[in-house]
Write a protein that holds these residues in place. Structure first.
Motif, PDB file in Angstrom:
ATOM      1  N   GLN A  50       0.811  -1.219   0.000  1.00 15.13           N
ATOM      2  CA  GLN A  50       0.000   0.000   0.000  1.00 15.13           C
ATOM      3  C   GLN A  50       0.845   1.270   0.000  1.00 15.13           C
ATOM      4  O   GLN A  50       0.318   2.364  -0.194  1.00 15.13           O
ATOM      5  CB  GLN A  50      -0.939   0.012   1.211  1.00 15.13           C
ATOM      6  CG  GLN A  50      -1.975  -1.099   1.170  1.00 15.13           C
ATOM      7  CD  GLN A  50      -2.905  -1.029   2.365  1.00 15.13           C
ATOM      8  OE1 GLN A  50      -2.585  -1.535   3.430  1.00 15.13           O
ATOM      9  NE2 GLN A  50      -4.055  -0.379   2.194  1.00 15.13           N
ATOM     10  N   CYS A  98     -10.746  -0.081   3.472  1.00 11.87           N
ATOM     11  CA  CYS A  98      -9.316  -0.223   3.174  1.00 11.87           C
ATOM     12  C   CYS A  98      -8.788   1.146   2.752  1.00 11.87           C
ATOM     13  O   CYS A  98      -9.448   1.844   1.980  1.00 11.87           O
ATOM     14  CB  CYS A  98      -9.138  -1.237   2.043  1.00 11.87           C
ATOM     15  SG  CYS A  98      -7.420  -1.472   1.549  1.00 11.87           S
ATOM     16  N   LEU A  99      -7.616   1.509   3.241  1.00 17.34           N
ATOM     17  CA  LEU A  99      -7.043   2.814   2.893  1.00 17.34           C
ATOM     18  C   LEU A  99      -6.763   2.916   1.396  1.00 17.34           C
ATOM     19  O   LEU A  99      -6.700   4.015   0.856  1.00 17.34           O
ATOM     20  CB  LEU A  99      -5.751   3.053   3.684  1.00 17.34           C
ATOM     21  CG  LEU A  99      -5.924   3.142   5.214  1.00 17.34           C
ATOM     22  CD1 LEU A  99      -4.564   3.294   5.887  1.00 17.34           C
ATOM     23  CD2 LEU A  99      -6.842   4.279   5.612  1.00 17.34           C
ATOM     24  N   HIS A 140      -7.170  -9.396   6.477  1.00 18.36           N
ATOM     25  CA  HIS A 140      -7.285  -8.290   5.530  1.00 18.36           C
ATOM     26  C   HIS A 140      -5.890  -7.820   5.096  1.00 18.36           C
ATOM     27  O   HIS A 140      -5.617  -7.669   3.901  1.00 18.36           O
ATOM     28  CB  HIS A 140      -8.073  -7.139   6.175  1.00 18.36           C
ATOM     29  CG  HIS A 140      -8.175  -5.915   5.314  1.00 18.36           C
ATOM     30  ND1 HIS A 140      -9.366  -5.457   4.796  1.00 18.36           N
ATOM     31  CD2 HIS A 140      -7.212  -5.071   4.855  1.00 18.36           C
ATOM     32  CE1 HIS A 140      -9.118  -4.374   4.058  1.00 18.36           C
ATOM     33  NE2 HIS A 140      -7.829  -4.133   4.087  1.00 18.36           N
ATOM     34  N   GLU A 141      -5.015  -7.599   6.082  1.00 20.74           N
ATOM     35  CA  GLU A 141      -3.679  -7.067   5.771  1.00 20.74           C
ATOM     36  C   GLU A 141      -2.811  -8.100   5.045  1.00 20.74           C
ATOM     37  O   GLU A 141      -2.103  -7.766   4.098  1.00 20.74           O
ATOM     38  CB  GLU A 141      -2.970  -6.594   7.043  1.00 20.74           C
ATOM     39  CG  GLU A 141      -3.659  -5.446   7.768  1.00 20.74           C
ATOM     40  CD  GLU A 141      -3.980  -4.267   6.873  1.00 20.74           C
ATOM     41  OE1 GLU A 141      -3.258  -4.009   5.897  1.00 20.74           O
ATOM     42  OE2 GLU A 141      -4.994  -3.595   7.140  1.00 20.74           O
ATOM     43  N   HIS A 144      -3.268  -8.446   1.391  1.00 23.16           N
ATOM     44  CA  HIS A 144      -2.528  -7.485   0.559  1.00 23.16           C
ATOM     45  C   HIS A 144      -1.195  -8.084   0.103  1.00 23.16           C
ATOM     46  O   HIS A 144      -0.707  -7.763  -0.975  1.00 23.16           O
ATOM     47  CB  HIS A 144      -2.246  -6.195   1.341  1.00 23.16           C
ATOM     48  CG  HIS A 144      -3.409  -5.244   1.410  1.00 23.16           C
ATOM     49  ND1 HIS A 144      -3.977  -4.688   0.301  1.00 23.16           N
ATOM     50  CD2 HIS A 144      -4.099  -4.742   2.464  1.00 23.16           C
ATOM     51  CE1 HIS A 144      -4.970  -3.880   0.663  1.00 23.16           C
ATOM     52  NE2 HIS A 144      -5.072  -3.897   1.979  1.00 23.16           N
TER      53      HIS A 144
HETATM   54 NI    NI Z   1      -6.519  -2.807   3.091  1.00 21.50          NI
END
Ligand code: NI
Length: 185
Positions: A50, A98-99, A140-141, A144
């Motif tokens: 990210q 999510c960012l 979730h992380e 990624h």
């Molecule tokens: Ni996320």
């Protein structure tokens, strides 16, 4: 240093991230920057892809939730070379955001118990069984790190419903309070 957060459409978010070597350059500084970037954006987690790096580093801060969930008081951790070994438990639906997907919040089904392995900030290896909210955030992380995002878990109908927002992001439109990097910038 606060870094721009890469938004949906950036190819790095779709890459499988790699483990890093113990002598990865400026690792301590990178981790500090990731915490600062996450805090500034008011996220509970941030994965290295990210911020544009296809490596297996994740920071999580659940202290922000400790008013409701006191077991997470002062919970701020980094997970290096993180891998999910097993997902189990009961399947639970919960709203996620999510960012890298500003403005999108959808219910996602996940198991509530996982087994993970990772290195901590001292590069010591851990293997743990994790449950509850942390298991949710970790999945979730750590997704990624596999090039996945939470929208991949949605039904075709829900995906159709958010298509407009996703297309806007691909055109460089993202409305949020933090610095982002869209494909058009
Ligand atoms: Ni996320």
């Amino acid at each position: 240093m606060i870094l721009p957060i890469y938004v949906y459409g950036q190819p790095v978010l779709r890459k499988v991230a790699e483990d890093i070597a113990p002598d990865y350059p400026n690792l301590k500084e990178l981790i500090e920057n990731m915490f600062e970037t996450m805090d500034h954006a008011e996220g509970v987690g941030l994965a290295a892809p990210q911020i544009g790096l296809p490596i297996r580093v994740v920071v999580i801060n659940l202290d922000v939730l400790s008013e409701d969930l006191p077991e997470y008081k002062d919970f701020r951790k980094v997970y290096i070379n993180a891998h999910i070994l097993e997902v189990g438990g009961e399947t639970v639906s919960m709203d996620e955001g999510c960012l890298s997907l500003p403005g999108i919040h959808e219910s996602v089904k996940r198991g509530d118990k996982i087994r993970v392995k990772y290195l901590d900030e001292n590069l010591e290896e851990h293997e743990e069984v994790v449950e509850g909210y942390l298991a949710r955030v970790m999945q979730h992380e750590f997704d990624h790190l596999e090039g996945k995002m939470f929208i991949d878990h949605l039904s075709p109908l829900r995906k159709q419903m958010i298509k407009g927002k996703l297309n806007a992001m691909l055109k460089g439109k993202a409305h949020c309070t933090y610095k982002v990097k869209t494909v058009k910038k």
